[in-house]
Design a protein around this motif. Structure first.
Motif, PDB file in Angstrom:
ATOM      1  N   ASP A  29       0.820  -1.209   0.000  1.00 40.41           N
ATOM      2  CA  ASP A  29       0.000   0.000   0.000  1.00 40.41           C
ATOM      3  C   ASP A  29       0.855   1.260   0.000  1.00 40.41           C
ATOM      4  O   ASP A  29       0.493   2.280  -0.585  1.00 40.41           O
ATOM      5  CB  ASP A  29      -0.922   0.009   1.223  1.00 40.41           C
ATOM      6  N   GLY A 128      -5.732  -6.356  -4.852  1.00 38.75           N
ATOM      7  CA  GLY A 128      -5.788  -4.911  -4.653  1.00 38.75           C
ATOM      8  C   GLY A 128      -7.050  -4.312  -5.221  1.00 38.75           C
ATOM      9  O   GLY A 128      -8.082  -4.971  -5.368  1.00 38.75           O
ATOM     10  N   GLU A 129      -6.965  -3.027  -5.589  1.00 37.93           N
ATOM     11  CA  GLU A 129      -8.139  -2.293  -6.054  1.00 37.93           C
ATOM     12  C   GLU A 129      -8.718  -2.883  -7.330  1.00 37.93           C
ATOM     13  O   GLU A 129      -9.927  -2.947  -7.512  1.00 37.93           O
ATOM     14  CB  GLU A 129      -7.771  -0.818  -6.272  1.00 37.93           C
ATOM     15  N   LYS A 130      -7.860  -3.314  -8.243  1.00 35.03           N
ATOM     16  CA  LYS A 130      -8.313  -3.884  -9.514  1.00 35.03           C
ATOM     17  C   LYS A 130      -8.158  -5.402  -9.494  1.00 35.03           C
ATOM     18  O   LYS A 130      -7.591  -6.007 -10.395  1.00 35.03           O
ATOM     19  CB  LYS A 130      -7.529  -3.277 -10.676  1.00 35.03           C
ATOM     20  N   SER A 131      -8.672  -6.013  -8.457  1.00 36.73           N
ATOM     21  CA  SER A 131      -8.469  -7.449  -8.264  1.00 36.73           C
ATOM     22  C   SER A 131      -9.214  -8.263  -9.321  1.00 36.73           C
ATOM     23  O   SER A 131     -10.279  -7.879  -9.808  1.00 36.73           O
ATOM     24  CB  SER A 131      -8.935  -7.865  -6.870  1.00 36.73           C
TER      25      SER A 131
END
Length: 289
Positions: A29, A128-131
């Motif tokens: 992160d 993460g965010e775009k998993s």
């Protein structure tokens, strides 16, 4: 001094409460983001699970040379040195046109077969965010048998000796120690030896990897054919093996009921019964340049 010691103890205790994965997540992160952040890598050690392809590709401009051997059946006993008197060999070259696309060519001693393939990474597993939960690759190959028939009814044309394979490779790295792959497969053979045998065969493959250390893993692989060649009493392909990484080499020790090393052979034309003792010892060894 006492207060300082208590403070250090407090900090150390809270750090210990985090798992290794939690600490890595925190570091991820805080690290600068790039287009490759979140991409899961090393789902498998190499481009093969055992007999079949994994989702792994060669990187851009990497060249890999692979030598594969499959010996005879172990249950032939000491007379044939437990199969070591027989050997099928395949040599191949695989090249990364870019990080997502690999091209390969190979030649097998069994039926004097030449093959080539393309493998394309369609989606990558991400966290993460775009998993995205899976890595998905597309695989296509063509093979040409050049060995002449012993007693041909008629001479075959080049096209009649061709076969084709299409696969979707769907893999997931569940943890640092375990990965698996599902491989829906379609095989088409332009010519079959018996009219009762299907030209097209559908199969589903399952492969897994259990990591034992940074350099060693245990692999398993199974292909279930939904329609089989009845004239040869075809069996489903089953294999177990060990991956050993030694520098630039990946060395695989394999035990399988299949004696061939291309999809058309080990998925559609395996005749050995693994649990009946028809087990072929073999290995794959690769070198990346």
């Amino acid at each position: 001094m006492k207060k300082f010691v208590l403070t250090i103890f407090f900090i150390a205790t809270h750090i210990a409460m985090f798992s290794q994965d939690d600490l890595l997540d925190i570091l991820d992160d805080e690290a600068p983001k790039s287009k490759t952040d979140g991409v899961v890598t090393s789902t498998f050690k190499g481009t093969r699970i055992l007999n079949g392809h994994s989702v792994e590709n060669r990187k851009d401009k990497e060249l890999e040379f692979i030598i594969s051997h499959r010996f005879g059946r172990l249950n032939t006993g000491f007379k044939d040195l437990f199969g070591l008197d027989e050997s099928n060999v395949r040599f191949s070259l695989e090249y990364g046109l870019n990080d997502n696309l690999t091209i390969g060519i190979g030649r097998s001693s069994f039926e004097k077969t030449y093959d080539s393939f393309l493998k394309y990474s369609l989606f990558k597993q991400r966290r993460g965010e775009k998993s995205f939960p899976f890595a998905i690759s597309l695989f296509g190959s063509i093979a040409a048998k050049t060995q002449e028939e012993s007693f041909p009814i008629k001479e075959r044309s080049f096209a009649e000796n061709l076969s084709y394979v299409g696969q979707v490779l769907i893999a997931r790295k569940v943890s640092k120690s375990f990965s698996y792959q599902l491989t829906p497969t379609y095989i088409h053979r332009n010519t079959v030896t018996n009219v009762a045998d299907p030209n097209g065969i559908f199969a589903l493959g399952f492969g897994s990897r259990v990591k034992l250390s940074n350099r060693v893993s245990l692999n398993g692989e199974y292909y279930h054919a939904f329609n089989e060649s009845v004239s040869i009493n075809a069996q489903n392909s089953l294999a177990f093996g060990v991956d050993i990484e030694t520098g630039g080499h990946v060395f695989q020790l394999i035990f399988s009921n299949a004696r061939t090393m291309i999809e058309k052979g080990f998925i559609a034309e395996t005749t050995g019964d693994f649990f009946g003792g028809d087990i072929h010892f073999g290995f794959n060894i690769s070198r990346t340049f």
